[in-house]
Design a protein around this motif. Structure first.
Motif, PDB file in Angstrom:
ATOM      1  N   MET A   1     -12.364 -10.324   1.490  1.00 21.29           N
ATOM      2  CA  MET A   1     -11.006  -9.815   1.357  1.00 21.29           C
ATOM      3  C   MET A   1     -10.552  -9.879  -0.103  1.00 21.29           C
ATOM      4  SD  MET A   1      -9.827  -8.805   4.336  1.00 21.29           S
ATOM      5  CE  MET A   1     -11.474  -8.128   4.595  1.00 21.29           C
ATOM      6  N   GLU A   2      -9.885  -8.828  -0.548  1.00 18.70           N
ATOM      7  CA  GLU A   2      -9.444  -8.758  -1.938  1.00 18.70           C
ATOM      8  C   GLU A   2      -7.958  -9.008  -2.126  1.00 18.70           C
ATOM      9  OE1 GLU A   2     -10.773  -5.321  -4.051  1.00 18.70           O
ATOM     10  OE2 GLU A   2     -12.650  -5.202  -2.931  1.00 18.70           O
ATOM     11  N   ALA A   3      -7.176  -8.942  -1.037  1.00 16.56           N
ATOM     12  CA  ALA A   3      -5.728  -9.116  -1.174  1.00 16.56           C
ATOM     13  C   ALA A   3      -5.118  -9.548   0.151  1.00 16.56           C
ATOM     14  CB  ALA A   3      -5.073  -7.815  -1.643  1.00 16.56           C
ATOM     15  N   VAL A   4      -3.919 -10.110   0.053  1.00 14.47           N
ATOM     16  CA  VAL A   4      -3.146 -10.505   1.229  1.00 14.47           C
ATOM     17  C   VAL A   4      -1.743  -9.923   1.088  1.00 14.47           C
ATOM     18  CG1 VAL A   4      -2.241 -12.406   2.609  1.00 14.47           C
ATOM     19  CG2 VAL A   4      -4.432 -12.680   1.410  1.00 14.47           C
ATOM     20  N   LEU A   5      -1.273  -9.284   2.123  1.00 16.91           N
ATOM     21  CA  LEU A   5       0.114  -8.826   2.196  1.00 16.91           C
ATOM     22  C   LEU A   5       0.847  -9.651   3.248  1.00 16.91           C
ATOM     23  CD1 LEU A   5      -0.381  -4.955   2.023  1.00 16.91           C
ATOM     24  CD2 LEU A   5       0.616  -6.407   0.247  1.00 16.91           C
ATOM     25  N   PHE A   6       2.102  -9.930   2.979  1.00 21.36           N
ATOM     26  CA  PHE A   6       2.896 -10.772   3.863  1.00 21.36           C
ATOM     27  C   PHE A   6       4.157 -10.048   4.323  1.00 21.36           C
ATOM     28  CE2 PHE A   6       0.751 -13.697   0.946  1.00 21.36           C
ATOM     29  CZ  PHE A   6       0.265 -14.685   1.791  1.00 21.36           C
ATOM     30  N   ASP A   7       4.546 -10.301   5.563  1.00 17.10           N
ATOM     31  CA  ASP A   7       5.911 -10.052   5.988  1.00 17.10           C
ATOM     32  C   ASP A   7       6.775 -11.085   5.266  1.00 17.10           C
ATOM     33  OD1 ASP A   7       8.114  -9.150   7.600  1.00 17.10           O
ATOM     34  OD2 ASP A   7       7.793 -10.903   8.871  1.00 17.10           O
ATOM     35  N   LEU A   8       8.086 -10.892   5.254  1.00 13.26           N
ATOM     36  CA  LEU A   8       8.963 -11.807   4.512  1.00 13.26           C
ATOM     37  C   LEU A   8       9.619 -12.840   5.423  1.00 13.26           C
ATOM     38  CD1 LEU A   8      10.048 -12.422   1.667  1.00 13.26           C
ATOM     39  CD2 LEU A   8      11.933 -10.845   2.136  1.00 13.26           C
ATOM     40  N   ASP A   9      10.564 -12.410   6.261  1.00 18.79           N
ATOM     41  CA  ASP A   9      11.314 -13.346   7.103  1.00 18.79           C
ATOM     42  C   ASP A   9      10.423 -13.980   8.165  1.00 18.79           C
ATOM     43  OD1 ASP A   9      14.374 -12.813   6.411  1.00 18.79           O
ATOM     44  OD2 ASP A   9      13.344 -10.881   6.429  1.00 18.79           O
ATOM     45  N   GLY A  10      10.382 -15.304   8.183  1.00 17.73           N
ATOM     46  CA  GLY A  10       9.606 -16.008   9.194  1.00 17.73           C
ATOM     47  C   GLY A  10       8.141 -16.115   8.879  1.00 17.73           C
ATOM     48  N   THR A  11       7.701 -15.479   7.804  1.00 18.52           N
ATOM     49  CA  THR A  11       6.303 -15.552   7.386  1.00 18.52           C
ATOM     50  C   THR A  11       6.200 -16.231   6.031  1.00 18.52           C
ATOM     51  OG1 THR A  11       5.794 -13.515   8.602  1.00 18.52           O
ATOM     52  CG2 THR A  11       4.208 -14.221   6.929  1.00 18.52           C
ATOM     53  N   LEU A  12       6.943 -15.710   5.049  1.00 18.46           N
ATOM     54  CA  LEU A  12       7.008 -16.347   3.729  1.00 18.46           C
ATOM     55  C   LEU A  12       8.243 -17.235   3.590  1.00 18.46           C
ATOM     56  CD1 LEU A  12       5.952 -13.611   1.125  1.00 18.46           C
ATOM     57  CD2 LEU A  12       4.692 -15.662   1.775  1.00 18.46           C
ATOM     58  N   LEU A 154      -1.615  -1.587  -4.982  1.00 15.64           N
ATOM     59  CA  LEU A 154      -2.583  -2.600  -5.382  1.00 15.64           C
ATOM     60  C   LEU A 154      -3.925  -2.002  -5.783  1.00 15.64           C
ATOM     61  CD1 LEU A 154      -1.957  -5.250  -2.557  1.00 15.64           C
ATOM     62  CD2 LEU A 154      -1.153  -5.362  -4.931  1.00 15.64           C
ATOM     63  N   SER A 155      -4.125  -0.713  -5.469  1.00 12.71           N
ATOM     64  CA  SER A 155      -5.412  -0.032  -5.697  1.00 12.71           C
ATOM     65  C   SER A 155      -6.549  -0.752  -4.981  1.00 12.71           C
ATOM     66  CB  SER A 155      -5.712   0.073  -7.203  1.00 12.71           C
ATOM     67  OG  SER A 155      -4.727   0.838  -7.859  1.00 12.71           O
ATOM     68  N   ILE A 156      -6.265  -1.160  -3.753  1.00 18.25           N
ATOM     69  CA  ILE A 156      -7.251  -1.852  -2.913  1.00 18.25           C
ATOM     70  C   ILE A 156      -7.284  -1.163  -1.559  1.00 18.25           C
ATOM     71  CG2 ILE A 156      -7.841  -4.034  -1.774  1.00 18.25           C
ATOM     72  CD1 ILE A 156      -6.465  -5.494  -4.051  1.00 18.25           C
ATOM     73  N   GLU A 157      -8.484  -0.944  -1.039  1.00 18.17           N
ATOM     74  CA  GLU A 157      -8.636  -0.294   0.251  1.00 18.17           C
ATOM     75  C   GLU A 157      -7.998  -1.139   1.356  1.00 18.17           C
ATOM     76  OE1 GLU A 157      -9.924   2.701   1.152  1.00 18.17           O
ATOM     77  OE2 GLU A 157      -9.987   3.104  -1.011  1.00 18.17           O
ATOM     78  N   PRO A 158      -7.344  -0.503   2.332  1.00 16.17           N
ATOM     79  CA  PRO A 158      -6.723  -1.261   3.420  1.00 16.17           C
ATOM     80  C   PRO A 158      -7.681  -2.210   4.127  1.00 16.17           C
ATOM     81  CG  PRO A 158      -5.951   1.002   3.480  1.00 16.17           C
ATOM     82  CD  PRO A 158      -7.037   0.943   2.438  1.00 16.17           C
ATOM     83  N   SER A 159      -8.927  -1.808   4.279  1.00 17.49           N
ATOM     84  CA  SER A 159      -9.895  -2.653   4.988  1.00 17.49           C
ATOM     85  C   SER A 159     -10.200  -3.951   4.251  1.00 17.49           C
ATOM     86  CB  SER A 159     -11.191  -1.880   5.225  1.00 17.49           C
ATOM     87  OG  SER A 159     -11.745  -1.436   3.999  1.00 17.49           O
ATOM     88  N   ASP A 160      -9.818  -4.033   2.979  1.00 23.37           N
ATOM     89  CA  ASP A 160     -10.040  -5.238   2.182  1.00 23.37           C
ATOM     90  C   ASP A 160      -8.767  -6.074   2.036  1.00 23.37           C
ATOM     91  OD1 ASP A 160     -12.771  -4.812   1.635  1.00 23.37           O
ATOM     92  OD2 ASP A 160     -12.253  -3.373   0.062  1.00 23.37           O
ATOM     93  N   ILE A 161      -7.761  -5.794   2.907  1.00 23.10           N
ATOM     94  CA  ILE A 161      -6.473  -6.474   2.823  1.00 23.10           C
ATOM     95  C   ILE A 161      -6.140  -7.124   4.163  1.00 23.10           C
ATOM     96  CG2 ILE A 161      -3.992  -6.184   2.436  1.00 23.10           C
ATOM     97  CD1 ILE A 161      -4.646  -3.765   0.696  1.00 23.10           C
ATOM     98  N   ILE A 162      -5.651  -8.353   4.111  1.00 25.11           N
ATOM     99  CA  ILE A 162      -5.087  -9.037   5.273  1.00 25.11           C
ATOM    100  C   ILE A 162      -3.581  -8.786   5.283  1.00 25.11           C
ATOM    101  CG2 ILE A 162      -4.587 -11.298   6.314  1.00 25.11           C
ATOM    102  CD1 ILE A 162      -7.151 -12.329   4.967  1.00 25.11           C
ATOM    103  N   TYR A 163      -3.024  -8.503   6.465  1.00 23.49           N
ATOM    104  CA  TYR A 163      -1.563  -8.488   6.590  1.00 23.49           C
ATOM    105  C   TYR A 163      -1.162  -9.562   7.579  1.00 23.49           C
ATOM    106  CZ  TYR A 163       3.276  -7.022   7.066  1.00 23.49           C
ATOM    107  OH  TYR A 163       4.651  -6.998   7.059  1.00 23.49           O
TER     108      TYR A 163
END
Length: 216
Positions: A1-12, A154-163
């Motif tokens: 995995m190259e990146a992580v995306l987060f929800d805000l409320d209740g996650t971060l 981010l210039s990163i493929e979705p398959s390389d990102i965790i949400y």
């Protein structure tokens, strides 16, 4: 995995104190007693509509709904960024991602006028590589539009990102975007809501478990 995306409320961030507090201020204006914090907390991921459902049993079909939403937002805008704290364990998680130079960002349905000041003023969150808010897209989650936009930034493929998110809509959006979907069971789940039914590829009970997945 190259990146992580987060929800805000209740996650971060733990925004329930400000959201439920604003709801109870509004209830007070209508001579109603406050709802217990633990009753209101699960609705904090559902925005003004969810909170009004909890506090006034009111939905979008009610002719007074739009006016009541505005009343709520007028109160919330005065308190939304007061004493804002991250969820327990997030500081360690973000610091580790930064140390290992793993890109991370935020995609939330929260309006930018609230999300941007929170992120910009928080010493931990201001290092986010991107912030996509609810009004940055034409369709909010569960649409994958915001996540796809974030991956492009981010210039990163979705398959390389965790949400990672704490709501079924987060999982649906991640799956439709082609990302690794991860459910945060430590977030604002409603009583009886089973994250196992959301279709997430992974479920975590505390932020450090994401680091375990990344072998960090």
């Amino acid at each position: 995995m190259e990146a992580v995306l987060f929800d805000l409320d209740g996650t971060l961030i733990d925004s329930a104190p400000q959201l439920v507090g604003a709801l109870n201020q509004l209830r007070q204006q209508y001579d109603l007693p406050p709802i217990p914090f633990l009753v209101g907390r699960p609705y904090a991921s559902h925005g003004a509509a969810g909170l009004l459902k909890a506090g006034f049993n009111m939905d979008k079909n009610d002719p007074l709904f739009d006016a009541r939403v505005q009343e709520f937002l007028d109160i919330y805008k005065e308190v939304f960024n007061l004493n804002m704290q991250c969820m327990l364990g997030i500081e360690e998680l973000i610091n580790t991602l930064n140390l290992r130079k793993i890109s991370w960002g935020i995609m939330t349905n929260k309006a930018k006028k609230f999300a941007q000041p929170i992120v910009s003023s928080h010493p931990l969150l201001k290092s986010a590589a991107c912030l996509i808010a609810g009004d940055d897209v034409s369709v909010p989650k569960p649409s994958p539009e915001g996540l796809i936009k974030a991956s492009q930034m981010l210039s990163i493929e979705p398959s390389d990102i965790i949400y990672l998110g704490d709501d079924r809509r987060d999982v649906m959006a991640a799956n439709d975007a082609g990302m690794v979907s991860m459910a945060a069971r430590y977030g604002y789940l409603e009583v009886g809501d089973d994250a196992k039914s959301w279709g997430a590829q992974y479920i975590i009970d505390k932020p450090s478990e994401l680091l375990d997945y990344l072998n960090l």
